[in-house]
Enzyme design. Structure first.
Site, short mmCIF file in Angstrom:
data_model
loop_
_atom_site.label_atom_id
_atom_site.label_comp_id
_atom_site.label_asym_id
_atom_site.label_seq_id
_atom_site.Cartn_x
_atom_site.Cartn_y
_atom_site.Cartn_z
N GLU A 150 34.37 49.78 39.39
CA GLU A 150 35.24 49.74 40.59
C GLU A 150 36.57 49.14 40.14
OE1 GLU A 150 34.59 50.71 43.72
OE2 GLU A 150 32.60 51.42 43.16
N GLU A 165 49.89 48.81 39.92
CA GLU A 165 49.21 47.93 40.88
C GLU A 165 49.81 46.53 40.76
OE1 GLU A 165 45.13 46.73 40.11
OE2 GLU A 165 44.65 47.21 42.19
N GLY A 193 36.95 45.23 38.63
CA GLY A 193 38.10 44.56 38.05
C GLY A 193 39.19 45.56 37.72
N SER A 194 40.00 45.22 36.74
CA SER A 194 41.17 46.05 36.44
C SER A 194 40.77 47.29 35.65
CB SER A 194 42.17 45.22 35.63
OG SER A 194 41.57 44.84 34.41
N THR A 195 41.62 48.28 35.72
CA THR A 195 41.37 49.53 35.00
C THR A 195 41.36 49.28 33.49
OG1 THR A 195 42.22 50.86 36.80
CG2 THR A 195 42.28 51.87 34.61
N CYS A 253 41.94 45.61 46.25
CA CYS A 253 42.07 46.82 45.43
C CYS A 253 42.49 48.03 46.25
CB CYS A 253 40.74 47.10 44.74
SG CYS A 253 39.36 47.11 45.90
N GLY A 288 38.11 47.77 32.61
CA GLY A 288 37.09 48.79 32.86
C GLY A 288 36.97 49.75 31.67
N LYS A 334 28.07 37.84 36.03
CA LYS A 334 29.17 36.94 35.66
C LYS A 334 30.23 37.01 36.75
CE LYS A 334 32.97 37.28 33.22
NZ LYS A 334 33.82 36.40 34.04
P1 NAD Z 1 40.03 41.69 35.37
O1 NAD Z 1 39.69 43.08 34.93
O2 NAD Z 1 40.99 40.92 34.58
O3 NAD Z 1 38.69 40.80 35.42
C1 NAD Z 1 37.55 41.20 36.14
C2 NAD Z 1 36.31 40.59 35.51
O4 NAD Z 1 36.17 41.10 34.19
C3 NAD Z 1 36.36 39.07 35.38
O5 NAD Z 1 35.08 38.55 35.62
C4 NAD Z 1 36.76 38.87 33.91
O6 NAD Z 1 36.31 37.65 33.39
C5 NAD Z 1 36.03 40.03 33.27
N1 NAD Z 1 36.59 40.46 31.98
C6 NAD Z 1 37.86 40.31 31.52
N2 NAD Z 1 37.96 40.83 30.28
C7 NAD Z 1 36.74 41.32 29.96
C8 NAD Z 1 36.22 42.00 28.82
N3 NAD Z 1 36.96 42.26 27.76
N4 NAD Z 1 34.92 42.39 28.86
C9 NAD Z 1 34.16 42.15 29.93
N5 NAD Z 1 34.59 41.50 31.03
C10 NAD Z 1 35.87 41.10 31.05
O7 NAD Z 1 40.45 41.86 36.89
P2 NAD Z 1 40.98 40.73 37.87
O8 NAD Z 1 42.39 40.44 37.55
O9 NAD Z 1 39.99 39.62 37.92
O10 NAD Z 1 40.88 41.49 39.28
C11 NAD Z 1 41.88 42.29 39.79
C12 NAD Z 1 41.56 43.74 39.55
O11 NAD Z 1 40.30 44.08 40.12
C13 NAD Z 1 42.57 44.64 40.22
O12 NAD Z 1 42.92 45.68 39.35
C14 NAD Z 1 41.81 45.19 41.42
O13 NAD Z 1 42.28 46.41 41.90
C15 NAD Z 1 40.43 45.28 40.88
N6 NAD Z 1 39.44 45.31 41.98
C16 NAD Z 1 38.81 46.48 42.25
C17 NAD Z 1 37.90 46.56 43.31
C18 NAD Z 1 37.19 47.84 43.65
O14 NAD Z 1 36.23 47.79 44.39
N7 NAD Z 1 37.64 48.98 43.13
C19 NAD Z 1 37.64 45.42 44.08
C20 NAD Z 1 38.30 44.24 43.76
C21 NAD Z 1 39.20 44.18 42.70
#
Ligand code: NAD
Length: 504
Positions: free
Chosen positions: A277, A408, A255-257, A311, A260, A202
């Site tokens: 990640e 962040e 994605g976000s902590t 990130c 996660g 996704k």
């Molecule tokens: P986010 O966590 O809001 O979304 C990430 C993904 O998760 C999206 O595809 C979203 O649709 C999905 N998602 C949202 N809620 C969900 C749920 N309840 N269950 C399953 N999936 C769900 O993050 P974002 O705002 O899209 O991205 C920014 C974040 O990503 C920042 O915190 C950044 O640091 C992190 N990031 C980390 C890395 C790494 O390698 N560590 C790389 C890039 C971004």
């Protein structure tokens, strides 16, 4: 454009390359669909969502909106493919050739993929061109692995024979963020396929286009149907359905902590193997003996790259107190010259943020910095009134306990913090709930390695920042993640071992 000029329309800002024309033609072909079992299909609900150009705020195209019913279909297809001899029986050499073909097809469509990534996410074209190169490299790196994934023969007494097999995980659910979408897709698809898994991916709802086009290209290489399935949709529906699906064996998430944490909890339904990640608030530490020109250049480029939506961005700049004022002035002066503008202009260094919501969030942190007592030495405002552009923003006199130094921000905002000595730099650098990346700048070799060892972080750079290679794993200490991605560690993350004992 400068900080005061108006936003140009990115699509018409530069003479169109062939790849640019191909990307626009692809957009013109109409709504984008889900890839399930080798076919492009509509969502069961018939719903679509709109993806927008964050530089112009204009709608780009409709995308089929997957929800749990579509995730179910995709998992059934992935499970079926995982059990087909066309996949399980494919030799490691054939999987290598398949991954090499994907790399070649990415090279052939590099400009088109870069343009789609730029239109959909707002990242400057110079950086998305580099991403296309990086994506091909990731597929080539993992193309080398299928023939090198093997188990061991283990020493044991003579009456028995013990060996260990290394096998794929099965069906992998992959969920990505929007900030570097095509690289994140490659980081997950390449090792998953190299190890013989099947997958349901996704992409983020904010920027799904480059992943969808990459998937079309992958389908042209002869990938058996059902091995790669793509289900764009929202996190609360499609994402949550992947995380909780009882027939998905492994989840890899970027994605976000906060999300996660929810994914880890949902995974307990069937004890999925999980890699995460997550976010960061990375320390970038400059000692007075550093090569200051290099250190200052990197300090600015790391917090401005992708408009701070990275990130591992070095958003806490620690500088020894003897040089903190001078370095702060030079950082501010350099960042003031960074060009905010249309992502297709060749000299643009900061494109827009991904959305109005993200822009408002970043600007609210600027208010928090001011209210917290930090000195705003640069920026802090929106640029223009079309598109989500924000100035490079520098706060001096920050203390590590302030909100802007702890949370962040995911925008082009830098906090400059002084330190007394090496011990203080390490203590403050580690004083965060995150642990994704860090850097140290010094000519003292012993100090460089001492500090690198002391920093609690999945990646540490010495006298450089943000250099990456598929060989170099990444991942988080503390709340920045769970497990590692890239390098050999992805091979471990996408396989599991089986011990076999025989009595002779
Ligand atoms: P986010 O966590 O809001 O979304 C990430 C993904 O998760 C999206 O595809 C979203 O649709 C999905 N998602 C949202 N809620 C969900 C749920 N309840 N269950 C399953 N999936 C769900 O993050 P974002 O705002 O899209 O991205 C920014 C974040 O990503 C920042 O915190 C950044 O640091 C992190 N990031 C980390 C890395 C790494 O390698 N560590 C790389 C890039 C971004």
């Amino acid at each position: 454009m400068s900080s005061t000029a108006q936003t140009e329309k990115p699509v018409s800002a530069a003479p169109l390359t062939a790849g640019h024309q191909a990307a626009l033609a692809w957009l013109e072909t109409g709504p984008k669909r889900l890839l399930i079992d080798g076919r492009w299909v509509d969502a069961v609900s018939g719903k679509t969502f709109t993806t927008f150009d964050p530089a112009t705020e204009q709608a780009l195209v409709e995308v089929a909106e997957a929800d749990s019913a579509d995730v179910d279909r995709a998992v059934v297809a992935a499970r079926k493919a995982y059990e087909q001899p066309s996949w399980t029986g494919m030799s490691p050499h054939a999987r290598t050739r398949l991954l090499l073909k994907i790399a070649d097809v990415v090279d052939q469509h590099a400009e088109e993929l870069a343009v789609l990534e730029t239109i959909d996410s707002g990242a400057p074209i110079a950086s998305t061109r580099a991403r296309s190169v990086q994506v091909a490299e990731i597929f080539r790196y993992y193309a080398g692995w299928p023939t090198k994934i093997f188990g061991t023969t283990n020493p044991i007494d003579g009456a028995r024979f013990l060996y260990m097999l290394r096998e794929p995980m099965g069906v992998c659910g992959l969920i990505n963020a929007w900030n570097v979408p095509i690289v994140m897709a490659a980081n997950k698809i390449a090792p998953a396929v190299a190890c013989g898994n099947t997958l349901v991916l996704k992409p983020a709802e904010q920027a799904p286009l480059s992943t969808l086009r990459l998937a079309e290209l992958i389908e042209q290489t002869g990938m058996p149907p059902g091995v790669v399935n793509i289900v764009p949709g929202y996190g609360a529906t499609a994402g949550a359905a992947i995380a909780a699906h009882p027939d998905i064996d492994k989840v890899a998430f970027t994605g976000s902590t906060a999300v996660g944490r929810a994914i880890l909890q949902a995974s307990t339904v069937n004890m999925k193997k999980v890699t995460l990640e997550l976010g960061g608030k990375s320390p970038n530490i400059i000692f007075p003996d550093a090569d200051m020109d290099l250190a200052i250049n990197a300090a600015v480029s790391t917090f401005c790259r992708n408009s701070g939506q990275i990130c591992s961005a070095g958003t806490r700049l620690f500088v020894h107190e003897s040089v903190v004022d001078e370095v702060g002035e030079r950082v501010t002066a350099l960042a003031a010259g960074y060009k905010v503008g249309a992502p297709f202009a060749p000299d643009t260094q900061l494109g827009p943020l991904i959305s109005e919501r993200q822009m408002e969030r970043v600007l609210s942190y600027v208010d928090a910095g001011r209210e917290g007592g930090a000195k705003l030495s640069l920026g802090g405002s929106r640029v223009g009134n079309v598109g989500y552009f924000v100035q490079p923003t520098v706060f001096a006199g920050v203390s590590n306990g302030m909100k802007i130094a702890r949370e962040e921000i995911f925008g082009p905002v830098l906090s400059i913090i002084g330190f007394k000595d090496e011990n203080d730099a390490v203590l403050q650098g580690n004083d965060t709930e995150y642990g994704l990346a860090a850097a140290v700048w010094t000519r003292d070799v012993s100090r460089a390695h001492r500090v690198a060892r002391s920093l609690k972080s999945g990646r540490v750079w010495i006298n450089t920042y943000a250099e990456a290679d598929p060989v170099m794993s990444m991942g988080g200490y503390k709340q920045s993640g769970y497990g590692r991605e890239l390098g050999m560690e992805s091979i471990e993350a996408y396989t599991q071992t089986k011990s076999v004992m025989m009595r002779l």
